[in-house]
Design an enzyme around this catalytic site. Structure first.
Site, PDB file in Angstrom:
ATOM      1  N   GLU A 118       0.824  -1.196   0.000  1.00 43.21           N
ATOM      2  CA  GLU A 118       0.000   0.000   0.000  1.00 43.21           C
ATOM      3  C   GLU A 118       0.860   1.248   0.000  1.00 43.21           C
ATOM      4  OE1 GLU A 118      -4.031  -1.301   2.300  1.00 43.21           O
ATOM      5  OE2 GLU A 118      -2.107  -1.601   3.246  1.00 43.21           O
ATOM      6  N   CYS A 131       3.758   8.616   0.935  1.00 42.49           N
ATOM      7  CA  CYS A 131       4.262   7.679   1.941  1.00 42.49           C
ATOM      8  C   CYS A 131       4.448   6.329   1.267  1.00 42.49           C
ATOM      9  CB  CYS A 131       3.233   7.619   3.068  1.00 42.49           C
ATOM     10  SG  CYS A 131       3.614   6.402   4.315  1.00 42.49           S
ATOM     11  N   CYS A 138       6.177  -6.571   7.817  1.00 41.37           N
ATOM     12  CA  CYS A 138       7.313  -6.140   8.637  1.00 41.37           C
ATOM     13  C   CYS A 138       7.602  -7.229   9.659  1.00 41.37           C
ATOM     14  CB  CYS A 138       6.983  -4.825   9.343  1.00 41.37           C
ATOM     15  SG  CYS A 138       8.356  -4.166  10.302  1.00 41.37           S
ATOM     16  N   CYS A 142       5.828  -4.370  16.306  1.00 43.08           N
ATOM     17  CA  CYS A 142       5.518  -3.350  17.313  1.00 43.08           C
ATOM     18  C   CYS A 142       4.053  -3.559  17.718  1.00 43.08           C
ATOM     19  CB  CYS A 142       5.734  -1.950  16.757  1.00 43.08           C
ATOM     20  SG  CYS A 142       7.449  -1.688  16.267  1.00 43.08           S
ATOM     21  N   CYS A 145       1.103  -1.558  16.035  1.00 45.33           N
ATOM     22  CA  CYS A 145       1.147  -1.349  14.573  1.00 45.33           C
ATOM     23  C   CYS A 145       0.487  -2.504  13.832  1.00 45.33           C
ATOM     24  CB  CYS A 145       2.598  -1.199  14.118  1.00 45.33           C
ATOM     25  SG  CYS A 145       2.778  -1.120  12.329  1.00 45.33           S
ATOM     26  N   ASN A 334      -3.758   5.631  15.605  1.00 44.67           N
ATOM     27  CA  ASN A 334      -4.812   5.250  14.658  1.00 44.67           C
ATOM     28  C   ASN A 334      -5.258   3.835  14.949  1.00 44.67           C
ATOM     29  OD1 ASN A 334      -4.991   7.559  12.885  1.00 44.67           O
ATOM     30  ND2 ASN A 334      -2.902   7.050  12.297  1.00 44.67           N
ATOM     31  N   CYS A 377      -1.099   6.256   9.398  1.00 35.88           N
ATOM     32  CA  CYS A 377       0.068   5.492   9.860  1.00 35.88           C
ATOM     33  C   CYS A 377      -0.349   4.249  10.613  1.00 35.88           C
ATOM     34  CB  CYS A 377       0.889   6.290  10.853  1.00 35.88           C
ATOM     35  SG  CYS A 377       1.393   7.866  10.292  1.00 35.88           S
TER      36      CYS A 377
END
Ligand code: SAH
Ligand code: SF4
Length: 407
Positions: A118, A131, A138, A142, A145, A334, A377
């Site tokens: 994305e 971005c 990943c 975290c 996230c 978020n 984010c």
């Protein structure tokens, strides 16, 4: 209010490319491609420069449009290669102008599925930030996230990273000599829709430093895409041994995802902290090549309700950053489906921001953008596209709620 333009071609099949695309390649890649189809060695350099101009300045998507190249050469190139971009699966435009694309990379081999990544464009008056993602998924997990919950991970190639900028420029008609796109904020005279690039999409860029560096070379090339290195920011969760390399190799601006001021909490939020604790991270920031008051390091701090948002946290934060040329970005958390965290209340964020401001730091609270399309984010996770109808409905309800709060 959630208004959404969704140009989804939801269940598109995976397209298997028959010919490789030259779009996104660096000069070395273009040279090899030209040599491979028999372009004489003495001509290669000149042909590379011609192609470079067509691909990166003019946004050519086929060799036929490369007007100043001999017809015969264009035919040879067309027979072996394309200038295709990856398939755009969905494209959404938020009420605030933020755009999000879901892009499908071709499968790595026969019988395999392609990877989805994305990218997000955030327009502002007189400028616009793209971005980009550096990896599929990943590895770092975290806890706050969404991307970290994605199982599938692979590094993107430099061309796949550059291609994200090409896709945005295609869509915004952001090339020299093109008519401005409808619906986007018109940039200042002579400037571009995409004026800045941040590596804040999916992935940890410092775990893919070679490809990220090459992509940065292509994006910042003055005879091509021309995004100044000072306008390219690479965000890391704190891969300490790679930070100096990033600075000396690329001269990119650095952003560091700090999020906590004490090691036990940072261990929990950013597990990589167990390997590279806060003291080592800050030492690496102080040594970051080119950091100065004119080129400050951005420290990102996500505001998590009841977790890291007390006045004591704010005071510790400014103490910690003493002596580092720093900017502080407070990011409202978020939310995403299934998360255990909540965003801090606005009065708490304001109180936190005041303390940071009084200590002499500008502390803009990053306005959440594109929440209605889950483009903010940490919300980037291509699996959102594969959700069941019920889950999608829940997402829409949640998005409407969040958008309502913003009004
Ligand atoms: N892996 C890199 C870059 C991608 S994440 C990094 O961690 O820095 C980009 C930024 O978004 C980071 O600061 C990250 O901590 C932040 N982020 C991740 N999830 C978020 C969420 N749910 N809400 C707000 N910010 C988030
Ligand atoms: Fe990876 Fe960055 Fe998300 Fe952490 S915040 S899981 S490092 S993308």
């Amino acid at each position: 209010m959630t208004a959404l333009l969704d140009t989804s071609a939801a269940s598109q099949p995976f397209i298997v490319a028959t010919k490789p695309s030259l779009a996104g390649l660096d000069r070395a890649g273009l040279s090899s491609a030209l040599s491979a189809v028999g372009v004489p060695e003495r001509q290669v350099r000149m042909r590379v420069e011609q192609l470079w101009h067509w691909i990166y300045v003019r946004g050519a998507t086929s060799f036929e449009s490369c007007a100043n190249m001999a017809k015969e050469l264009r035919a040879t190139l067309s027979a072996a290669y394309t200038l295709d971009r990856p398939q755009i699966v969905t494209q959404q435009v938020s009420v605030d102008g933020t755009r999000k694309w879901l892009v499908r990379l071709p499968p790595d081999g026969p019988g395999q599925r392609g990877h989805d990544i994305e990218m997000v464009y955030i327009p502002e008056a007189g400028r616009g930030t793209l971005c980009v993602s550096s990896q599929v998924g990943c590895t770092l997990n975290c806890s706050f996230c969404h991307t970290g919950t994605q199982k599938l991970v692979r590094n993107l190639t430099a061309a796949e990273i550059v291609m994200q900028l090409l896709i945005a420029r295609d869509d915004l008609n952001d090339y020299v000599g093109r008519v401005a796109a409808d619906g986007a904020i018109v940039p200042r005279e002579g400037s571009r829709y995409v004026s800045n690039v941040v590596f804040m999409g999916m992935g940890e860029p410092l775990y893919n430093l070679d490809e990220v560096s090459t992509a940065l070379d292509v994006m910042s090339d003055g005879d091509g895409l021309s995004i100044s290195r000072r306008r390219i920011t690479v965000s890391t969760s704190g891969v300490v041994p790679e930070m100096t390399k990033l600075g000396s190799r690329t001269s990119a601006m650095l952003a560091v995802s700090l999020h906590a001021t004490l090691d036990p909490l940072r261990d929990e939020l950013v597990p990589l902290n167990k390997k590279y604790p806060i003291s080592e991270l800050l030492a690496a920031c102080k040594a970051y090549p080119g950091a100065s008051n004119a080129r400050r390091i951005t420290f990102e701090y996500v505001m998590l309700k009841g977790v890291n948002d007390t006045t004591a946290d704010a005071r510790r934060l400014v103490k910690l950053l003493a002596g580092v040329p720093a900017k502080i970005n407070l990011i409202p958390f978020n939310p995403w489906p299934g998360t255990r965290y909540e965003c801090s209340d606005w009065d708490v964020i304001e109180r936190f921001s005041d303390i940071v401001f009084q200590a002499g730091y500008s502390s803009p609270v990053r306005t959440p953008r594109g929440r209605d399309i889950f483009a903010a984010c940490g919300q980037l996770k291509s699996e959102t596209e594969k959700l069941s109808v019920r889950q999608r409905e829940r997402l829409s309800a949640m998005a409407a709620m969040v958008a309502g709060q913003d009004e």
